[in-house]
Motif scaffolding. Structure first.
Motif, PDB file in Angstrom:
ATOM      1  N   HIS A  23     -32.336  39.356 -16.615  1.00  0.00           N
ATOM      2  CA  HIS A  23     -33.578  38.588 -16.762  1.00  0.00           C
ATOM      3  C   HIS A  23     -33.505  37.261 -16.011  1.00  0.00           C
ATOM      4  O   HIS A  23     -34.460  36.848 -15.363  1.00  0.00           O
ATOM      5  N   LYS A  27     -35.686  35.958 -12.601  1.00  0.00           N
ATOM      6  CA  LYS A  27     -36.460  34.708 -12.527  1.00  0.00           C
ATOM      7  C   LYS A  27     -36.131  33.939 -11.251  1.00  0.00           C
ATOM      8  O   LYS A  27     -37.011  33.384 -10.606  1.00  0.00           O
ATOM      9  N   ILE A  32     -38.121  30.988  -8.585  1.00  0.00           N
ATOM     10  CA  ILE A  32     -38.123  30.226  -9.828  1.00  0.00           C
ATOM     11  C   ILE A  32     -39.358  29.339  -9.916  1.00  0.00           C
ATOM     12  O   ILE A  32     -39.847  29.058 -11.007  1.00  0.00           O
ATOM     13  N   THR A  35     -41.960  31.240 -11.714  1.00  0.00           N
ATOM     14  CA  THR A  35     -41.699  31.243 -13.150  1.00  0.00           C
ATOM     15  C   THR A  35     -42.063  29.888 -13.747  1.00  0.00           C
ATOM     16  O   THR A  35     -42.664  29.818 -14.829  1.00  0.00           O
ATOM     17  N   ALA A  49     -38.418  26.325 -17.241  1.00  0.00           N
ATOM     18  CA  ALA A  49     -38.127  27.580 -16.550  1.00  0.00           C
ATOM     19  C   ALA A  49     -36.727  27.546 -15.956  1.00  0.00           C
ATOM     20  O   ALA A  49     -35.996  28.544 -16.004  1.00  0.00           O
ATOM     21  N   ALA A  53     -33.857  30.074 -17.245  1.00  0.00           N
ATOM     22  CA  ALA A  53     -33.233  30.980 -16.273  1.00  0.00           C
ATOM     23  C   ALA A  53     -31.742  30.685 -16.138  1.00  0.00           C
ATOM     24  O   ALA A  53     -30.920  31.605 -16.074  1.00  0.00           O
TER      25      ALA A  53
END
Length: 131
Positions: A23, A27, A32, A35, A49, A53
């Motif tokens: 996961h 991301k 990123i 995200t 985020a 991550a």
């Protein structure tokens, strides 16, 4: 010889680690910034985020190798509680928070019980006890 409980904990630890590592890498590899923008769109600070991550990647690796298992388990419980409340709850149980709840139960087990078999945590404990 390893006991069944120890082997079960290793399975939970490694599988949970692989899931979170996957996961987290997704991301980052998906951008990123995308995200972070999504976090912003649901009312969360975008910088979260990067934290989420990073925790997923570092925590996933830590679980796979068995380092800081209880700490990472606790962090994942908090992360999953946030995901369930902020993102998945509105979708209901099936198709919503059921998956995250299962992951949270795995993480809670590791928080409460650890997993020393085939782990750096177990190696460190053995080394300290020999001193």
């Amino acid at each position: 010889m390893a006991n069944k409980e120890g082997i079960g904990a290793v399975l939970l630890r490694v599988v949970l680690g692989i899931i979170f590592l996957g996961h987290g890498l997704t991301k980052f590899s998906g951008g990123i910034e995308n995200t972070a923008g999504w976090f912003g769109s649901i009312g969360l600070p975008e910088f979260l985020a990067y934290i989420v991550a990073g925790l997923e990647v570092a925590g996933g690796i830590a679980l796979i190798i068995g380092l800081g298992t209880r700490i990472v388990g606790g962090l994942f419980v908090v992360l999953l509680a946030g995901a369930i409340i902020k993102v998945q709850w509105a979708a209901g149980f099936i198709g919503g928070y059921a998956y995250d709840l299962a992951l949270m139960a795995m993480a809670a087990y590791l928080l409460l019980n650890g997993s020393k078999l085939y782990s750096l945590d177990g190696y460190i404990v053995k080394t300290k006890n020999k001193s």
